[in-house]
Structures are given as C-alpha cells and as structure tokens.
Design a protein around this motif. Sequence first.
Motif, PDB file in Angstrom:
ATOM      1  N   ILE A 118       0.842  -1.201   0.000  1.00  0.00           N
ATOM      2  CA  ILE A 118       0.000   0.000   0.000  1.00  0.00           C
ATOM      3  C   ILE A 118       0.878   1.252   0.000  1.00  0.00           C
ATOM      4  O   ILE A 118       0.646   2.189  -0.757  1.00  0.00           O
ATOM      5  CB  ILE A 118      -0.955   0.019   1.209  1.00  0.00           C
ATOM      6  CG1 ILE A 118      -2.048  -1.037   1.039  1.00  0.00           C
ATOM      7  CG2 ILE A 118      -1.563   1.403   1.420  1.00  0.00           C
ATOM      8  CD1 ILE A 118      -2.891  -1.251   2.273  1.00  0.00           C
ATOM      9  N   ALA A 128      -4.402  -5.235  -0.673  1.00  0.00           N
ATOM     10  CA  ALA A 128      -3.739  -3.932  -0.841  1.00  0.00           C
ATOM     11  C   ALA A 128      -4.454  -3.091  -1.901  1.00  0.00           C
ATOM     12  O   ALA A 128      -4.655  -1.894  -1.714  1.00  0.00           O
ATOM     13  CB  ALA A 128      -2.273  -4.131  -1.220  1.00  0.00           C
ATOM     14  N   LEU A 130      -6.192   0.376  -1.044  1.00  0.00           N
ATOM     15  CA  LEU A 130      -5.686   1.554  -1.748  1.00  0.00           C
ATOM     16  C   LEU A 130      -6.828   2.345  -2.407  1.00  0.00           C
ATOM     17  O   LEU A 130      -6.809   3.569  -2.417  1.00  0.00           O
ATOM     18  CB  LEU A 130      -4.664   1.126  -2.803  1.00  0.00           C
ATOM     19  CG  LEU A 130      -3.747   2.191  -3.350  1.00  0.00           C
ATOM     20  CD1 LEU A 130      -2.933   2.828  -2.225  1.00  0.00           C
ATOM     21  CD2 LEU A 130      -2.822   1.603  -4.389  1.00  0.00           C
TER      22      LEU A 130
END
Length: 161
Positions: free
Chosen positions: A46, A152, A156
């Motif tokens: 991330i 992730a 995100l």
Amino acid sequence: MDHKKIPYYGLFAALAILMGYVEMLIPIPVPIPGVKLGLANVIIVIMMYFMDTKSAFFVSLIRVILSGLLFAGFAGLLYSLAGAMLSFLVMALLKKTDQFSIVGVSIAGGVFHNVGQIIVAALAVENVRMAYYLPFLLVSGVVTGLLIGVVAKTALGYLKR
C-alpha cells in the motif's frame, strides 16, 4: 524529508509491526516450515503505491528490524531481513516498469521473499538441499502474494478517496 509525511511513516510502521504480530498469533495448518501469510506486506505494498518506493523501503526496513528484535530473535531477524529486502527490490523494480498490476507486484514479492529466506537458510546450514523446500514455498508465495495484492488494491482504493 517532507514533514507532512512523517505521521504517515509512523502510522504505516506501527501498522506493519502490528500486522506482523497478528500473523504470529494465527496458526497456519501447513506442515512446511517458513510458510506465512505476509500480512505486514499489505502495508508495504500500500505504501509503495500510496506514497513512494523510498518511503516504503524505510518503513519496511524499520518493520523488519523491530519485529525481528521483538518477536523473532537474531536468526529470525536474518531470515526476515533477507526475504524482505529481496522481495522489496523485486517489487520496486517491477512497479517501476509499469508492466505489472499491484497484484502482480505483490505476487512477485511473495515469491522472492521465500527465495531470499531459502538462500539464507542454505548458507546458514551450508546445505544446498534446503532448495527442496523451494517449490512448496514458491506456491505459497504465489497464493499469499495474490491475497495480499487483492487486499492492498482494495485498501488503496479506499485510501485514494
């Protein structure tokens, strides 16, 4: 150093250490030594995409050192450091090419984390036969890298809003 990013460094480092600790508490019913989920890598991936690669590298390094000292001891620190640094190098190179998605970068990170650990294990015991574990660890690296990449990517999306 951008002073506005400092709180993010602390937050991401703390989250990565916490994820590493949580991972220690989760038993993985796999009879292969060294197989882990790599939860802390969610934070590093991330950070690579949310901030920048350099910041993610330093947070990864801090996470590995502190987690190793707190939870794994010196031998665990060496294995983690080798795996994390090789993994990070590969992820940074693949991200820089813009040819791979965040999930692809994460999968490569999972695979090369295991490769780094096998290299250190083979050197530590002075026996190349440690490579027999590699096919099993590569499969686990692909599976966990895929899961970490999906998490992730999802996180995100929320962070960018």
